[in-house]
Design a protein around this motif. Structure first.
Motif, PDB file in Angstrom:
ATOM      1  N   THR A  89       0.835  -1.191   0.000  1.00 47.11           N
ATOM      2  CA  THR A  89       0.000   0.000   0.000  1.00 47.11           C
ATOM      3  C   THR A  89       0.877   1.251   0.000  1.00 47.11           C
ATOM      4  O   THR A  89       2.065   1.203   0.320  1.00 47.11           O
ATOM      5  CB  THR A  89      -0.921  -0.001   1.231  1.00 47.11           C
ATOM      6  OG1 THR A  89      -0.129  -0.224   2.406  1.00 47.11           O
ATOM      7  CG2 THR A  89      -1.958  -1.104   1.116  1.00 47.11           C
ATOM      8  N   ASP A  94      -4.429   3.830   2.529  1.00 46.56           N
ATOM      9  CA  ASP A  94      -4.612   3.274   1.186  1.00 46.56           C
ATOM     10  C   ASP A  94      -5.192   1.866   1.301  1.00 46.56           C
ATOM     11  O   ASP A  94      -4.559   0.972   1.866  1.00 46.56           O
ATOM     12  CB  ASP A  94      -3.257   3.242   0.466  1.00 46.56           C
ATOM     13  CG  ASP A  94      -3.339   2.629  -0.925  1.00 46.56           C
ATOM     14  OD1 ASP A  94      -4.461   2.404  -1.425  1.00 46.56           O
ATOM     15  OD2 ASP A  94      -2.260   2.366  -1.503  1.00 46.56           O
ATOM     16  N   ARG A  96      -6.430   0.168  -1.512  1.00 43.45           N
ATOM     17  CA  ARG A  96      -6.441  -0.477  -2.820  1.00 43.45           C
ATOM     18  C   ARG A  96      -5.824  -1.873  -2.726  1.00 43.45           C
ATOM     19  O   ARG A  96      -4.738  -2.053  -2.184  1.00 43.45           O
ATOM     20  CB  ARG A  96      -5.658   0.353  -3.836  1.00 43.45           C
ATOM     21  CG  ARG A  96      -6.314   1.665  -4.213  1.00 43.45           C
ATOM     22  CD  ARG A  96      -5.379   2.523  -5.048  1.00 43.45           C
ATOM     23  NE  ARG A  96      -4.223   2.988  -4.276  1.00 43.45           N
ATOM     24  CZ  ARG A  96      -3.254   3.745  -4.778  1.00 43.45           C
ATOM     25  NH1 ARG A  96      -3.282   4.101  -6.056  1.00 43.45           N
ATOM     26  NH2 ARG A  96      -2.257   4.129  -4.016  1.00 43.45           N
TER      27      ARG A  96
END
Length: 537
Positions: A89, A94, A96
């Motif tokens: 990350t 973050d 994602r």
């Protein structure tokens, strides 16, 4: 220490080390693949000051953001989420490619810990290093809940001793399953250090198998991406811990016939022998009197060093690139340097290592050189590598308060070039730039790039820049240790007076100020190198 390292190299016939990243099976035997790690362990009677040491290089494109996660208290019947995908990350926020894969009951209280890609140190002086040891594909069960970094995180949140951490990790694996490739974690507390190796038990079984062996107090050990635990002494509980299925799984999967002597590394490691070059180099450098044989089928799991080992000795080992030895990747990169008198008349010539030769050649660089002349650069897997995300050497000291007893000497980027910053167990806040990872893209706000720019520029003329850069590394190393002596005494006095808040403020400032000083100097080096090389000279 340098003399010991050179003595070790004189006995070697190097073979490239096989290194692996999690989940990249087709690169298991690629010696040039970058994601791998090295962990050195030192028992308290083997160290010069009585500290226990564990360490870690996070070699690969892992996240470089880090933060201190605060300890918390929770109500009964609360749960905590378990994740996969946190290693790469860009920031702490973050999400994602991060997934929640399950949950477990939350502890009533958790400890603060240093949250690196592989979590490493908590407020109670429990520390963990890591190296991936892979193992055979048939052992992997991706349905298992836990990856190694989550097991490390939970152990640091809930445990104060290495044995408690090993026990907890074993229970979590048994109940919720291990979903990672083979991993080794080197777990240390204020009194002892253990090496724990973990594998899955195949796609049909959700649990996992593991064994842990203690490094004797007067010994040193090393883990470098290969399973090393051998015979398990079942009755010696002071030095061995293991899962209750460790023998049965090996039998069921036909990895052990039940007749020959059981060796953990042989049953689960998928290796011909339990060491390669880094293990041999480090153990032989620290205990040359043993005259260890690189051609042997097996090396001792750990060794008693000929001389006691300081944390600075360990730091030096992490800078090792084999320069000046027959395994030096720059040794054939030479040029002729002409010599002139005062009248500018040529009076001779010397053959020297090319100014742009350095010990971290890329694959393209090696291929080009070897195309021009076959065998110019023979790849060696060095300890210090240019693809390192971060590294730390952690000391644990039982004679000091926990707030300052645990001390991580932390660096970003190449450990052969970067300075180290002290971070203590009692540190609660890190510099702002530590919040951002610099692995996905160039980020001026990411701490790693404050060092990486100068480091990469230095390799353009490494034979000319090395001396100056190493002088700066040595300066900050000397400064770190000398300043810490006075600083720790001051913190200890504040704690004794009950001024914990004031002590914490100073701890945070110490790391911040030291980081700022190193970043400023590396920025000056960057500017110096641009001025020197920017015009193409």
């Amino acid at each position: 220490m340098k003399k010991l390292l050179l003595a070790a190299f004189a006995m070697l016939c190097i073979l490239p080390a096989s290194v692996v990243a999690q989940g990249v099976l087709d690169q298991v035997n690629d010696p040039f693949f970058g994601e791998s790690c090295t962990s050195i362990m030192v028992g308290k009677k083997a160290s010069t000051d009585g500290s226990v040491i564990t360490s870690h290089t996070c070699d690969g494109r892992y996240r470089t953001w880090l933060e201190v996660e605060k300890g918390q208290k929770f109500k009964n019947d609360t749960t905590m989420e378990v994740y996969k995908g946190s290693l790469k990350t860009e920031t702490a926020w973050d999400r994602r490619k991060m997934n929640v894969v399950g949950s477990i009951p939350q502890a009533k209280e958790t400890y603060a810990y240093l949250n690196t890609a592989y979590p490493c140190l908590n407020e109670k002086q429990l520390a963990i290093g890591e190296t991936t040891i892979v193992g055979p594909k048939e052992l992997v069960n991706e349905k298992g809940m836990f990856l190694i970094e989550e097991l490390e995180r939970i152990a640091l949140q809930r445990c104060t001793t290495a044995r408690d951490a090993i026990t907890l990790i074993g229970k979590l694996i048994k109940e919720y399953g291990y979903g990672d490739w083979g991993e080794c974690i080197t777990i240390a507390d204020k009194h002892e250090v253990w090496q724990m190796e973990i594998f899955g038990e195949g796609p049909d079984n959700i649990g996992g198998v593991w064994a842990a062996q203690r490094i004797p107090d007067d010994h040193v050990g090393v883990s470098a991406n290969i399973s090393r635990i051998g015979k398990i002494e079942k009755k010696n509980k002071d030095y061995f811990m293991f899962s209750d299925n460790v023998f049965s799984v090996a039998k069921n999967l036909k990895r052990w016939d039940g007749k020959e002597e059981f060796k953990f590394w042989k049953a689960y490691g998928k290796v011909e022998k339990p060491f390669k070059i880094r293990e041999f180099i480090i153990l032989n450098a620290l205990a040359p009197s043993l005259k260890l044989d690189f051609e042997a089928d097996e090396l001792p799991f750990s060794v008693k060093p000929d001389q006691k080992v300081s944390v600075r000795d360990v730091i030096a080992l992490y800078r090792e690139t084999y320069e000046g030895t027959e395994y030096d990747m720059t040794q054939n990169l030479k040029v002729v340097k002409k010599k002139y008198n005062d009248k500018k008349e040529e009076i001779g010539a010397d053959t020297i290592i090319a100014p742009n030769a350095h010990p971290w050649p890329t694959r393209d660089h090696r291929n080009l050189r070897n195309y021009l002349k076959e065998g110019t650069i023979e790849y060696q897997r060095t300890v210090a590598v240019a693809w390192c995300s971060y590294s730390h050497i952690i000391q644990l000291r039982d004679w000091l308060p926990d707030e300052i007893g645990g001390r991580a000497w932390f660096s970003f980027d190449n450990p052969g070039q970067s300075p180290r910053v002290p971070i203590y167990s009692g540190t609660t806040k890190l510099p702002e730039s530590f919040n951002f990872c610099g692995q996905k893209r160039y980020r001026e706000d990411a701490a790693i790039w404050q060092y990486r720019k100068a480091n990469k520029l230095a390799t353009l003329q490494w034979q000319k820049t090395r001396k100056g850069m190493m002088e700066e590394v040595a300066y900050f190393e000397d400064k770190g240790f000398s300043d810490a002596e006075y600083f720790e005494a001051k913190i200890k006095k504040l704690l004794e007076e009950g001024k914990k808040e004031e002590a914490t403020t100073l701890l945070n400032k110490f790391t911040k100020d030291f980081t700022g000083a190193t970043m400023l100097r590396w920025k000056e080096l960057e500017n110096e190198y641009w001025g020197r090389f920017g015009l193409g000279f």
